[in-house]
Design an enzyme around this catalytic site. Structure first.
Site, PDB file in Angstrom:
ATOM      1  N   HIS A   1       0.829  -1.208   0.000  1.00 43.04           N
ATOM      2  CA  HIS A   1       0.000   0.000   0.000  1.00 43.04           C
ATOM      3  C   HIS A   1       0.859   1.252   0.000  1.00 43.04           C
ATOM      4  O   HIS A   1       0.630   2.187  -0.790  1.00 43.04           O
ATOM      5  CB  HIS A   1      -0.918   0.020   1.217  1.00 43.04           C
ATOM      6  CG  HIS A   1      -1.558   1.369   1.446  1.00 43.04           C
ATOM      7  ND1 HIS A   1      -2.696   1.775   0.789  1.00 43.04           N
ATOM      8  CD2 HIS A   1      -1.189   2.415   2.235  1.00 43.04           C
ATOM      9  CE1 HIS A   1      -3.013   3.001   1.154  1.00 43.04           C
ATOM     10  NE2 HIS A   1      -2.120   3.422   2.038  1.00 43.04           N
TER      11      HIS A   1
ATOM     12  N   GLU B   1      -5.315  10.048   0.097  1.00 47.66           N
ATOM     13  CA  GLU B   1      -5.741   8.649   0.183  1.00 47.66           C
ATOM     14  C   GLU B   1      -6.841   8.306  -0.815  1.00 47.66           C
ATOM     15  O   GLU B   1      -6.799   7.247  -1.449  1.00 47.66           O
ATOM     16  CB  GLU B   1      -6.211   8.322   1.603  1.00 47.66           C
ATOM     17  CG  GLU B   1      -5.097   8.224   2.629  1.00 47.66           C
ATOM     18  CD  GLU B   1      -4.203   7.008   2.453  1.00 47.66           C
ATOM     19  OE1 GLU B   1      -4.499   6.144   1.597  1.00 47.66           O
ATOM     20  OE2 GLU B   1      -3.191   6.926   3.171  1.00 47.66           O
TER      21      GLU B   1
END
Length: 284
Positions: A136, A182
């Site tokens: 990630h 994000e």
């Protein structure tokens, strides 16, 4: 040496990172020797699957710089990435054992250092993981640090975070991070595209965020964005859209102090509805 584990939100499972390796700033040496062949295979599988989804869904800036992460066959050494990243924008990535406190996070960003978790998920977590891992952080966040505008925005965010912490407004600022870095979307000539790391590293949310008719997609406006709550355990029901990275940088240039003072008197928006929720603090 050694720090206490960090948890955000609610979780029945303790953080898996080895915080005993962390220094005062929560960074540690990347434990390259600890990676198994299965770890490398998991990274390779995730990289191949996610990169195949990018065309038509990810922003052009991300696709163009993704190769600068290096070979996809194995989890890369952070030092190898830093050789080119530092030359490009003056940033470097540093290893951390997992989630770190806000002060440590803001301080690293303000110093143009991005914390990257150095462990990787298990094969059973290919589709969902409750906390960020090396895939990630590397695949989702690091490529756009090669972009000068995003690189400067991230440093500014770190500086603003340290100030927001002193003023007691980290929650408001965290929402801006959530809905931009994000889970941000950008409108390009070819159509809507994703630039947020949480979207770009997710097999399911990448297509959902750009193409699904379900979520709301609103122009990024500071007051609206910073009044909107978010969820960490489902796809987002609201996304905020920018027209360019330069627009994002310009929006965050002013001093946020008067903005915080105004926002704390205004109601908030629910993460999954347009319903207004009473403000956490009453106007004085």
């Amino acid at each position: 040496m050694g720090q206490a584990p960090v948890v955000y939100g609610q979780s029945s499972r303790p953080p898996r990172g080895d915080y005993g390796r962390a220094g005062a700033d929560y960074t540690c040496a990347q434990d390259v020797a600890a990676y198994t062949e299965q770890d490398h295979a998991t990274y390779r599988r995730l990289y191949e699957r996610q990169s195949a989804l990018l065309p038509g869904l990810a922003c052009r800036a991300f696709i163009d710089v993704l190769p600068r992460l290096g070979a996809k066959e194995r989890i890369p050494r952070f030092d190898d990435i830093n050789d080119s990243l530092c030359k490009a924008t003056g940033w470097q990535i540093v290893a951390v054992p997992g989630l770190i406190p806000e002060t440590a996070f803001f301080t690293l960003l303000a110093d143009r250092k991005f914390p990257v978790t150095d462990w990787i998920r298990t094969p059973g977590e290919l589709d969902y993981i409750a906390e960020p891992d090396v895939f990630h952080d590397l695949f989702g966040h690091v490529p756009l640090l090669f972009n000068p505008v995003i690189a400067d925005y991230m440093q500014r965010y770190g500086q603003g975070g340290l100030k927001a912490e002193k003023l007691g407004h980290c929650e408001m600022l965290s929402r801006l991070y959530w809905y931009t870095i994000e889970f941000g979307l950008i409108r390009e000539e070819q159509g809507l595209r994703a630039y947020g790391a949480g979207i770009l590293s997710s097999g399911g949310e990448l297509r959902y965020s750009v193409q699904s008719p379900v979520p709301r997609r609103l122009p990024l406006e500071l007051k609206r964005t910073m009044r909107t709550r978010y969820k960490i355990d489902t796809y987002q029901q609201t996304y905020f859209v920018i027209d360019s990275f330069e627009q994002l940088f310009a929006l965050t240039e002013p001093d946020f102090t008067p903005l915080y003072e105004e926002l704390e008197t205004l109601p908030e928006y629910g993460a999954d509805s347009e319903l207004l929720i009473a403000p956490a603090r009453a106007a004085s």
